[in-house]
Design a protein around this motif. Sequence first.
Motif, short mmCIF file in Angstrom:
data_model
loop_
_atom_site.label_atom_id
_atom_site.label_comp_id
_atom_site.label_asym_id
_atom_site.label_seq_id
_atom_site.Cartn_x
_atom_site.Cartn_y
_atom_site.Cartn_z
N UNK A 133 -7.38 17.53 -2.60
CA UNK A 133 -6.81 16.29 -2.06
C UNK A 133 -5.35 16.52 -1.71
N UNK A 134 -4.94 15.98 -0.57
CA UNK A 134 -3.52 15.93 -0.26
C UNK A 134 -2.84 14.99 -1.25
N UNK A 149 1.73 4.40 7.55
CA UNK A 149 0.54 4.23 6.71
C UNK A 149 0.04 5.63 6.35
N UNK A 150 0.18 5.98 5.10
CA UNK A 150 -0.16 7.33 4.64
C UNK A 150 -1.64 7.41 4.30
N UNK A 151 -2.33 8.41 4.86
CA UNK A 151 -3.72 8.69 4.52
C UNK A 151 -3.77 10.07 3.88
N UNK A 152 -4.19 10.13 2.64
CA UNK A 152 -4.34 11.38 1.92
C UNK A 152 -5.80 11.81 2.01
N UNK A 153 -6.07 12.80 2.84
CA UNK A 153 -7.45 13.24 3.00
C UNK A 153 -7.83 14.20 1.88
N UNK A 154 -9.03 14.01 1.35
CA UNK A 154 -9.53 14.87 0.29
C UNK A 154 -10.88 15.43 0.66
N UNK A 155 -11.45 16.22 -0.26
CA UNK A 155 -12.70 16.91 0.03
C UNK A 155 -13.47 17.15 -1.26
N UNK A 156 -14.75 17.13 -1.13
CA UNK A 156 -15.64 17.47 -2.23
C UNK A 156 -17.07 17.16 -1.83
N UNK A 157 -17.98 17.51 -2.68
CA UNK A 157 -19.41 17.30 -2.45
C UNK A 157 -19.99 16.56 -3.65
N UNK A 158 -21.17 15.98 -3.46
CA UNK A 158 -21.88 15.44 -4.62
C UNK A 158 -22.05 16.52 -5.66
N UNK A 159 -22.34 17.74 -5.19
CA UNK A 159 -22.57 18.88 -6.10
C UNK A 159 -21.32 19.29 -6.87
N UNK A 160 -20.16 18.82 -6.43
CA UNK A 160 -18.92 19.12 -7.16
C UNK A 160 -18.33 17.86 -7.76
N UNK A 161 -19.17 16.91 -8.10
CA UNK A 161 -18.73 15.64 -8.69
C UNK A 161 -17.67 14.98 -7.82
N UNK A 192 0.83 -1.21 0.00
CA UNK A 192 0.00 0.00 0.00
C UNK A 192 0.86 1.26 0.00
N UNK A 193 0.63 2.12 -0.97
CA UNK A 193 1.28 3.43 -1.01
C UNK A 193 0.53 4.44 -0.14
N UNK A 194 -0.79 4.39 -0.21
CA UNK A 194 -1.61 5.31 0.58
C UNK A 194 -3.08 4.93 0.51
N UNK A 195 -3.81 5.39 1.51
CA UNK A 195 -5.26 5.44 1.47
C UNK A 195 -5.67 6.84 1.01
N UNK A 196 -6.81 6.94 0.36
CA UNK A 196 -7.44 8.23 0.10
C UNK A 196 -8.71 8.27 0.93
N UNK A 197 -8.81 9.25 1.82
CA UNK A 197 -9.96 9.36 2.71
C UNK A 197 -10.85 10.52 2.28
N UNK A 198 -12.14 10.25 2.23
CA UNK A 198 -13.09 11.29 1.85
C UNK A 198 -14.45 11.03 2.45
#
Length: 606
Positions: free
Chosen positions: A387-388, A370-382, A347-353
């Motif tokens: 994202x980190x 264990x790298x977690x790259x947290x990201x952000x968005x809404x349904x309204x923004x597809x 595993x290189x990373x998780x993406x958390x959203x």
Amino acid sequence: MTDDPRTVPELFLDRVGRTPAAEAFRYPAPDGAWRSLTWADTEARVRAIASGLRALGLEGEQVCAILSQTRIEWILADLGILCAGGATSTIYPSTTAEECAFILSDSGAVVAFAEDAAQVAKLASRRGELPALRHVVTFDGAPSPDGWVIGLEDLEARGRAWDAAHPGAFEETAAAVRPDALATLLYTSGTTGRPKGVELTHSCWVEQSRSVQQSGILDHPDVLQLFWLPLAHSFGKMIGTAQLRIGFPTAVDGRIERLVENLGRIRPTFVCAVPRIFEKVHAKVLTNARAGGPVKAGIFRWAIGVGLDASRLRRAGRPPGPVLAAQLAIADRLVFRKVRDLFGGRLQFFISGSAPLSKQIAELFDAMGVVILEGYGLTESSAATHCNLPRARKIGTVGPALPGVEVRIAEDGEILMRGPWIMRGYHGLPEQTAEALDADGWLHTGDVGFVDAEGFLAITDRKKDLIKTSGGKYIAPAELESRLKAVSQLVSQVLVHGDRRNYVTALVTLDPEALARWAGEHGRAGAPVAELALLPEVRAIVQRDLDRMNAALPRFATVKRFAIVPREFSETEGEVTPSQKLKRKVIERRFAAELDGLYRGELPAA
């Protein structure tokens, strides 16, 4: 092949043309073995499904719904719908028959794909309310005698016959799809009220996939994804179109009970997840360490301290000194490598959203490598707008904006966004659309946050969820909830309460696995959660953890009292969304008596 795909069908067919023999998907077969599809194999099945839908009379931009858990057939059906010129609407498999009927009716769906007999039964029970629904295609269920329900194999067989009788029609239909045509109608799971249908066009997904590629987030060797999240959520759709653009293979299995097994078997390089998963893994790691006795617990605490020191230096751009590096090597051999092996070892990373990730939990995972790259968005923004990245990440933020997204912070702290993959509006709701999208095209997210000097976005809370105590102090409940879950091995979920109240309180639920282990160590093995939750000893543990959290807070923000709910908040009870967000109003209404009880004999104002 085209250098600049404009629609999802073009993106898909371009990928097929570029790498026809490369692996596209892996999926579990009924016998338990994993099967593989190349991009050419995938095209053949998508062509059959798309042509089958044309044989059923599907026309441009007509809606087809998918009611199923995540599985390979979901992906094939979605691509088939889009290549036939239709639009996909998604329904979570936990959705009730009444809610299914609302989505199907509101969207005007003419075909629905339903996973099995149970899902077909939901639709059949409301058939009289759905005159537009001409056919149900089932993955595993049985066809109906009147032909209203047909099997996926039958649809594909009809499609192959239709394709043979109409040579070139599949390609012509795919090429005729406009970039501004409706591709996906996603109904927000909604923490309050009726779900709204979010209209996302083909250009939304195409432009976002280009941005994900430009970000370089997946620029590592031998990329392999394990995907298990609900495909009814925009997060899943987003990573799916990124896959078409970049071409990496994906192993697909939505059965969450198989997640740990699949991680070891598939050995992915990246996995998309939601914070609830990390909270549960965090609790399990802490519980296992403490269960091994004082020596093992002491080694674990020492290793975590070493890992945190090294992690802070790494994030500051400084290498650890020789002593710390030697200690880290020992900590890695004794503790951290065993944790990473749980995730397959590659595993290189998780993406958390989907929801906020506790900073403390992110730091603990980072300490273990264990790298977690947290990201952000809404349904309204597809889905994703931020994202980190592996080369540019900052714990406690959701990262910089993806290329092509503009961000602005309003005077009241609300995050506003503008870009080429923002929704075109809410389906049939012009007033709500005008509230969310202003005249200049800025999406009002409803989230509150700030952008730091380096361009990293931090989310503090939902605007509507901010608590204002009767003393006039504003509190972000999500932050307190994350903090308590991070410091407690017993606490599973937290709802912080206190709007217009004299002080802040909380409802907490307990982690069944951690509680069972505690019970076994204290002579109460086998006792039900509801019984254990009433014990003074359990309450004392939660109080101790709460005191630890409160010690780092200003007095007005501290949680003064709490009540233990004798079961976890659940999607089945309508208390959390399918992406595990708390439905605050529902929970507060359901547990109003417990909350009111926390304010009897009021404490002095904070």
